[in-house]
Design a protein around this motif. Structure first.
Motif, PDB file in Angstrom:
ATOM      1  N   THR A   3     -49.243  71.032  22.915  1.00 53.93           N
ATOM      2  CA  THR A   3     -48.429  71.470  21.774  1.00 53.93           C
ATOM      3  C   THR A   3     -49.306  71.861  20.589  1.00 53.93           C
ATOM      4  OG1 THR A   3     -48.257  69.217  20.940  1.00 53.93           O
ATOM      5  CG2 THR A   3     -46.465  69.975  22.391  1.00 53.93           C
ATOM      6  N   GLY A   4     -50.541  72.273  20.857  1.00 56.12           N
ATOM      7  CA  GLY A   4     -51.400  72.727  19.758  1.00 56.12           C
ATOM      8  C   GLY A   4     -51.039  74.145  19.347  1.00 56.12           C
ATOM      9  N   ASN A   5     -51.724  74.655  18.338  1.00 56.55           N
ATOM     10  CA  ASN A   5     -51.427  76.014  17.878  1.00 56.55           C
ATOM     11  C   ASN A   5     -51.759  77.056  18.934  1.00 56.55           C
ATOM     12  OD1 ASN A   5     -50.345  75.404  15.428  1.00 56.55           O
ATOM     13  ND2 ASN A   5     -52.265  75.539  14.315  1.00 56.55           N
ATOM     14  N   VAL A   6     -52.686  76.749  19.828  1.00 56.52           N
ATOM     15  CA  VAL A   6     -52.986  77.709  20.900  1.00 56.52           C
ATOM     16  C   VAL A   6     -51.788  77.800  21.846  1.00 56.52           C
ATOM     17  CG1 VAL A   6     -54.481  78.188  22.867  1.00 56.52           C
ATOM     18  CG2 VAL A   6     -55.485  77.432  20.714  1.00 56.52           C
ATOM     19  N   ALA A  23     -56.825  61.678  24.201  1.00 57.06           N
ATOM     20  CA  ALA A  23     -56.308  62.518  23.120  1.00 57.06           C
ATOM     21  C   ALA A  23     -57.392  63.353  22.477  1.00 57.06           C
ATOM     22  CB  ALA A  23     -55.636  61.664  22.064  1.00 57.06           C
ATOM     23  N   GLU A  78     -47.157  77.327  11.783  1.00 56.50           N
ATOM     24  CA  GLU A  78     -47.067  77.950  13.107  1.00 56.50           C
ATOM     25  C   GLU A  78     -45.765  77.574  13.790  1.00 56.50           C
ATOM     26  OE1 GLU A  78     -49.030  80.316  13.993  1.00 56.50           O
ATOM     27  OE2 GLU A  78     -49.992  79.940  12.078  1.00 56.50           O
ATOM     28  N   TRP A 134     -67.373  74.792  15.622  1.00 58.39           N
ATOM     29  CA  TRP A 134     -66.854  73.919  16.681  1.00 58.39           C
ATOM     30  C   TRP A 134     -67.980  73.292  17.498  1.00 58.39           C
ATOM     31  CZ3 TRP A 134     -61.851  76.347  19.268  1.00 58.39           C
ATOM     32  CH2 TRP A 134     -60.782  76.236  18.367  1.00 58.39           C
ATOM     33  N   GLY A 194     -59.522  72.647  13.932  1.00 57.13           N
ATOM     34  CA  GLY A 194     -59.580  73.291  12.623  1.00 57.13           C
ATOM     35  C   GLY A 194     -59.533  74.794  12.773  1.00 57.13           C
ATOM     36  N   ILE A 234     -54.850  72.491  26.550  1.00 53.70           N
ATOM     37  CA  ILE A 234     -55.091  71.110  26.099  1.00 53.70           C
ATOM     38  C   ILE A 234     -56.380  70.997  25.305  1.00 53.70           C
ATOM     39  CG2 ILE A 234     -53.705  70.140  27.974  1.00 53.70           C
ATOM     40  CD1 ILE A 234     -56.397  69.344  29.318  1.00 53.70           C
ATOM     41  N   ARG A 236     -47.064  65.476  26.152  1.00 54.60           N
ATOM     42  CA  ARG A 236     -47.070  64.150  26.777  1.00 54.60           C
ATOM     43  C   ARG A 236     -46.601  63.064  25.800  1.00 54.60           C
ATOM     44  NH1 ARG A 236     -53.524  62.869  27.413  1.00 54.60           N
ATOM     45  NH2 ARG A 236     -54.146  63.493  25.319  1.00 54.60           N
ATOM     46  N   ARG A 237     -46.587  63.425  24.507  1.00 57.34           N
ATOM     47  CA  ARG A 237     -46.113  62.435  23.521  1.00 57.34           C
ATOM     48  C   ARG A 237     -44.831  62.935  22.854  1.00 57.34           C
ATOM     49  NH1 ARG A 237     -50.663  60.357  19.819  1.00 57.34           N
ATOM     50  NH2 ARG A 237     -51.511  62.454  19.679  1.00 57.34           N
ATOM     51  N   ASP A 257     -49.289  79.891  20.119  1.00 55.78           N
ATOM     52  CA  ASP A 257     -49.670  81.312  20.200  1.00 55.78           C
ATOM     53  C   ASP A 257     -49.265  81.899  21.558  1.00 55.78           C
ATOM     54  OD1 ASP A 257     -50.884  81.370  17.721  1.00 55.78           O
ATOM     55  OD2 ASP A 257     -52.948  81.267  18.469  1.00 55.78           O
ATOM     56  N   ARG A 295     -50.963  62.020  13.189  1.00 59.89           N
ATOM     57  CA  ARG A 295     -50.159  62.169  14.394  1.00 59.89           C
ATOM     58  C   ARG A 295     -50.173  60.911  15.230  1.00 59.89           C
ATOM     59  NH1 ARG A 295     -51.249  65.864  18.358  1.00 59.89           N
ATOM     60  NH2 ARG A 295     -53.428  66.128  17.829  1.00 59.89           N
TER      61      ARG A 295
HETATM   62  P1  NAP Z   1     -55.228  70.945  19.902  1.00 57.28           P
HETATM   63  O1  NAP Z   1     -54.629  71.250  18.588  1.00 57.28           O
HETATM   64  O2  NAP Z   1     -56.257  69.870  19.990  1.00 57.28           O
HETATM   65  O3  NAP Z   1     -54.002  70.565  20.889  1.00 57.28           O
HETATM   66  C1  NAP Z   1     -54.240  70.127  22.190  1.00 57.28           C
HETATM   67  C2  NAP Z   1     -52.915  69.733  22.828  1.00 57.28           C
HETATM   68  O4  NAP Z   1     -53.163  69.382  24.183  1.00 57.28           O
HETATM   69  C3  NAP Z   1     -52.240  68.533  22.199  1.00 57.28           C
HETATM   70  O5  NAP Z   1     -50.853  68.703  22.198  1.00 57.28           O
HETATM   71  C4  NAP Z   1     -52.642  67.395  23.143  1.00 57.28           C
HETATM   72  O6  NAP Z   1     -51.739  66.325  23.167  1.00 57.28           O
HETATM   73  C5  NAP Z   1     -52.577  68.113  24.464  1.00 57.28           C
HETATM   74  N1  NAP Z   1     -53.336  67.439  25.503  1.00 57.28           N
HETATM   75  C6  NAP Z   1     -54.654  67.088  25.482  1.00 57.28           C
HETATM   76  N2  NAP Z   1     -54.987  66.489  26.642  1.00 57.28           N
HETATM   77  C7  NAP Z   1     -53.865  66.462  27.397  1.00 57.28           C
HETATM   78  C8  NAP Z   1     -53.555  65.972  28.687  1.00 57.28           C
HETATM   79  N3  NAP Z   1     -54.501  65.400  29.461  1.00 57.28           N
HETATM   80  N4  NAP Z   1     -52.297  66.105  29.142  1.00 57.28           N
HETATM   81  C9  NAP Z   1     -51.342  66.676  28.390  1.00 57.28           C
HETATM   82  N5  NAP Z   1     -51.566  67.163  27.150  1.00 57.28           N
HETATM   83  C10 NAP Z   1     -52.814  67.054  26.670  1.00 57.28           C
HETATM   84  O7  NAP Z   1     -55.912  72.212  20.589  1.00 57.28           O
HETATM   85  P2  NAP Z   1     -55.657  73.782  20.464  1.00 57.28           P
HETATM   86  O8  NAP Z   1     -54.224  74.122  20.508  1.00 57.28           O
HETATM   87  O9  NAP Z   1     -56.572  74.349  21.482  1.00 57.28           O
HETATM   88  O10 NAP Z   1     -56.179  74.162  19.004  1.00 57.28           O
HETATM   89  C11 NAP Z   1     -57.549  73.958  18.633  1.00 57.28           C
HETATM   90  C12 NAP Z   1     -57.688  74.125  17.126  1.00 57.28           C
HETATM   91  O11 NAP Z   1     -57.530  75.514  16.777  1.00 57.28           O
HETATM   92  C13 NAP Z   1     -56.645  73.366  16.327  1.00 57.28           C
HETATM   93  O12 NAP Z   1     -57.224  72.829  15.172  1.00 57.28           O
HETATM   94  C14 NAP Z   1     -55.656  74.442  15.958  1.00 57.28           C
HETATM   95  O13 NAP Z   1     -54.883  74.161  14.795  1.00 57.28           O
HETATM   96  C15 NAP Z   1     -56.582  75.635  15.745  1.00 57.28           C
HETATM   97  N6  NAP Z   1     -55.816  76.875  15.888  1.00 57.28           N
HETATM   98  C16 NAP Z   1     -55.163  77.334  14.809  1.00 57.28           C
HETATM   99  C17 NAP Z   1     -54.377  78.451  14.914  1.00 57.28           C
HETATM  100  C18 NAP Z   1     -53.618  78.939  13.723  1.00 57.28           C
HETATM  101  O14 NAP Z   1     -53.791  78.443  12.640  1.00 57.28           O
HETATM  102  N7  NAP Z   1     -52.761  79.900  13.881  1.00 57.28           N
HETATM  103  C19 NAP Z   1     -54.242  79.116  16.128  1.00 57.28           C
HETATM  104  C20 NAP Z   1     -54.919  78.625  17.234  1.00 57.28           C
HETATM  105  C21 NAP Z   1     -55.710  77.493  17.100  1.00 57.28           C
HETATM  106  P3  NAP Z   1     -52.129  64.887  22.493  1.00 57.28           P
HETATM  107  O15 NAP Z   1     -51.906  65.090  21.035  1.00 57.28           O
HETATM  108  O16 NAP Z   1     -51.198  63.954  23.138  1.00 57.28           O
HETATM  109  O17 NAP Z   1     -53.578  64.651  22.822  1.00 57.28           O
END
Ligand code: NAP
Length: 583
Positions: A255-258, A408, A311, A490, A497, A447, A299-300, A261, A416
């Motif tokens: 459920t991240g921003n990716v 996590a 977003e 990163w 971030g 993830i 998962r949560r 997207d 969170r």
């Molecule tokens: P993220 O924000 O770290 O989200 C990862 C997601 O995957 C979380 O929901 C996490 O759940 C889940 N996850 C991790 N391990 C898992 C597992 N084994 N099984 C099930 N779910 C799992 O990663 P991201 O979406 O790749 O984003 C990376 C960064 O880029 C973030 O800071 C994001 O805000 C930024 N970004 C920003 C924008 C924007 O501003 N438009 C766009 C894209 C990316 P848990 O919370 O339970 O671990």
């Protein structure tokens, strides 16, 4: 009328430094800066001068009375942040830009190599050029610049991509030389870079994806988000045919921003994407594809969703797409009793629908949010491709783990994971044994990213980053810095971030580098700038420089102009090299 910051906020704090009354917070030196979704303007202190709006690189700041439609929400969002953060935000000690007259003690100017050309590299170069007389060499394995700005930011977020324009000025600075299509570790080594520069800064991002480590993860039709995002952004290492959109339902894990997207791009009307710089092959696949439904698997619970508020609000407003929540008693209870301003309150008012193994995809386009559902297996159909994802229902597991659930990842410190008694599902979750398989013809595992080791540098396996202290690369065994080696972005902080977070990160790394230069702790390079250029030409005759890059830029913009788009990206290395040669 006071100004307000809206959804495109890039967090790079360009606005903070120009505000004459210090009314934009959190500032880079306040603790919340590292975790905030966006920055906010205090409407009481704002003097309506508009300096912040002029400085904003992504055009996200407007007078409150000029906000229209869904953006009107951002007036109260800005105001309410100050209700929850009532400090008087006193001025900190003044700080002044530093300047080094020349290099590190030897005759010539400070010479710095930056590996990577994404946002953290751009901010690093900007900071060095602005505050020193340094000469910079930039290197990228691809024949085009931009990193995540070009190949990560979603095509319908063109305003975020505008940050690239400020970097274009940096890249064209006469003190900067560009060597693209050159891979460090293959074409040149760290030692060779170090032998020709006082310092080397690694801005290489987190190129890999995290693994679920569940059966079926690598079935055809199961893709990491990194592949999917690179595909729709025409990253040349991902072939046009890498994604098939012939299924009606796509499951996106995370459920991240990716993840947000990806869901948005899959369901946005392709005619709306046609005016962006989306890859031509992706646009064609979306037009011809059958996807009607995306299920986002968390998962949560709703309070732990990783998306940022702006977003998520955009997802709620996606034209022609229904957003619903799987009806589950615990999830329903959390949303219905959510405190105003909380993460779960963002979901208030969304319809609840039953959604299990027997659910048919909706007639129209829709996104289903299914919480408390951990993927445990991807299952194959008769053709050997992924046909579904088996999820296990989770429940709060009080007193387990670190409050964010097993695996996590790096703590975001965003609350969170903070347990709030009575708030329903919080922090750690455990499987209940209750499983079902949801049909899905494409699974995208979103993830999070994972850093990969850089040849010649120590790697922190646990954090999956280059081992460092405050941006100085260190040997983890001794804790001693590796002289002249630095890291940013990163690759330094881990994959969290947005784009703007790299500005403060780059400043910290550049400060460390300049401290070392000032302390005469950097070695004098044995080879000259010219020697390095000769070495690159020998190793990589088809290296791309600034002139070729400009030719690529012109070619893409010309193709875009013909179609009413910002650019039409060239999607393969041969096409990029050929366009570069037509200078
Ligand atoms: P993220 O924000 O770290 O989200 C990862 C997601 O995957 C979380 O929901 C996490 O759940 C889940 N996850 C991790 N391990 C898992 C597992 N084994 N099984 C099930 N779910 C799992 O990663 P991201 O979406 O790749 O984003 C990376 C960064 O880029 C973030 O800071 C994001 O805000 C930024 N970004 C920003 C924008 C924007 O501003 N438009 C766009 C894209 C990316 P848990 O919370 O339970 O671990």
């Amino acid at each position: 009328m006071a100004y307000a910051i809206t959804r495109n906020c890039c967090n790079d704090a360009s606005c903070v430094s120009v505000c004459p009354v210090n009314c934009i917070h959190p500032t880079p030196d306040e603790p919340e800066f590292g975790t905030t979704d966006m920055l906010y303007i205090d409407p009481v202190a704002c003097i309506d001068c508009g300096a912040c709006a002029d400085a904003c690189p992504v055009d996200a700041i407007f007078p409150v009375d000029r906000l229209r439609g869904p953006d009107t929400a951002f007036g109260p969002i800005n105001r309410d942040w100050f209700r929850d953060h009532p400090s008087d935000h006193a001025w900190g000690a003044p700080s002044f830009p530093r300047s080094l007259p020349g290099g590190a003690g030897d005759a010539g100017p400070l010479r710095v190599a930056i590996v990577g050309t994404g946002p953290s590299a751009g901010y690093t170069a900007q900071e060095l050029l602005r505050s020193t007389g340094a000469e910079i060499t930039m290197i990228d394995r691809l024949p085009v610049t931009g990193g995540l700005l070009r190949h990560g930011v979603a095509p319908d977020h063109q305003s975020t991509k505008r940050i690239a324009e400020s970097f274009a000025n940096v890249f064209h600075d006469p003190r900067l030389r560009m060597h693209l299509n050159v891979e460090v570790g293959t074409d040149v080594t760290h030692e060779e870079l170090a032998a020709h520069h006082h310092a080397v800064v690694y801005a290489v991002g987190a190129a890999a994806d995290r693994r679920l480590d569940i059966p079926g993860e690598d079935l055809p039709g199961s893709l990491p988000a990194t592949t999917f995002v690179r595909w729709y952004n025409a990253e040349p290492t991902v072939p046009a045919g890498a994604v098939r959109l012939d299924a009606e339902r796509v499951a996106v894990i995370g459920t991240g921003n990716v993840a947000v997207d990806i869901a948005r791009i899959l369901l946005t009307d392709p005619d709306r994407l046609a005016g962006t710089d989306i890859a031509d092959h992706a646009l064609a696949a979306l037009r011809g594809g059958r996807v009607r439904e995306v299920v986002l698997l968390a998962r949560r619970g709703p309070e732990q969703a990783a998306w940022t508020r702006a977003e998520f609000l955009a997802l709620r407003e996606l034209p022609g797409v229904e957003l619903v929540v799987e009806d589950h008693p615990r999830v329903r209870a959390v949303i219905e009793s959510a405190a105003p301003g909380s993460r779960a309150a963002l979901l208030a008012g969304l319809p609840f629908v039953p959604y299990g193994a027997d659910a048919e995809p909706a007639a129209g386009r829709r996104i289903v949010l299914r919480f408390l559902s951990a993927p445990v297996e991807l299952v194959a159909g008769a053709d050997g491709r992924v046909a579904g994802v088996t999820v296990e229902r989770t429940a709060p597991a009080d007193g387990v783990g670190d409050g964010r659930g097993e695996g996590a990842g790096e703590g975001t410190g965003d609350g969170r994971g903070e347990a709030a008694p009575g708030d329903g599902p919080v922090g750690p979750v455990a499987g209940t044994g209750e499983r079902e398989t949801l049909a899905a013809g494409l699974v995208v595992r979103s993830i999070g990213h994972r850093g990969v080791p850089v040849p010649g540098l120590p790697f922190d396996e646990a954090a999956a980053t280059v081992a460092h202290e405050g941006g100085r690369v260190v040997d983890p065994a001794t804790g001693r810095p590796l002289p002249g080696a630095y890291v940013v972005g990163w690759a330094k902080r881990g994959p969290s971030g947005g784009i703007g977070a790299n500005r403060a990160c780059a400043r910290e790394t550049v400060d460390a580098l300049l401290d070392d230069a000032g302390a005469r702790a950097l070695s004098t390079p044995a080879g000259s700038r010219r020697d390095f250029e000769k070495l690159v030409r020998t190793r990589r005759p088809d290296a791309v420089g600034l002139r070729e890059l400009r030719a690529v830029e012109r070619a893409e913009r010309a193709r875009g102009e013909a179609e009413g788009r910002p650019r039409v990206k060239l999607a393969t290395v041969p096409e990029l090299l050929a366009a570069g040669r037509r200078r």
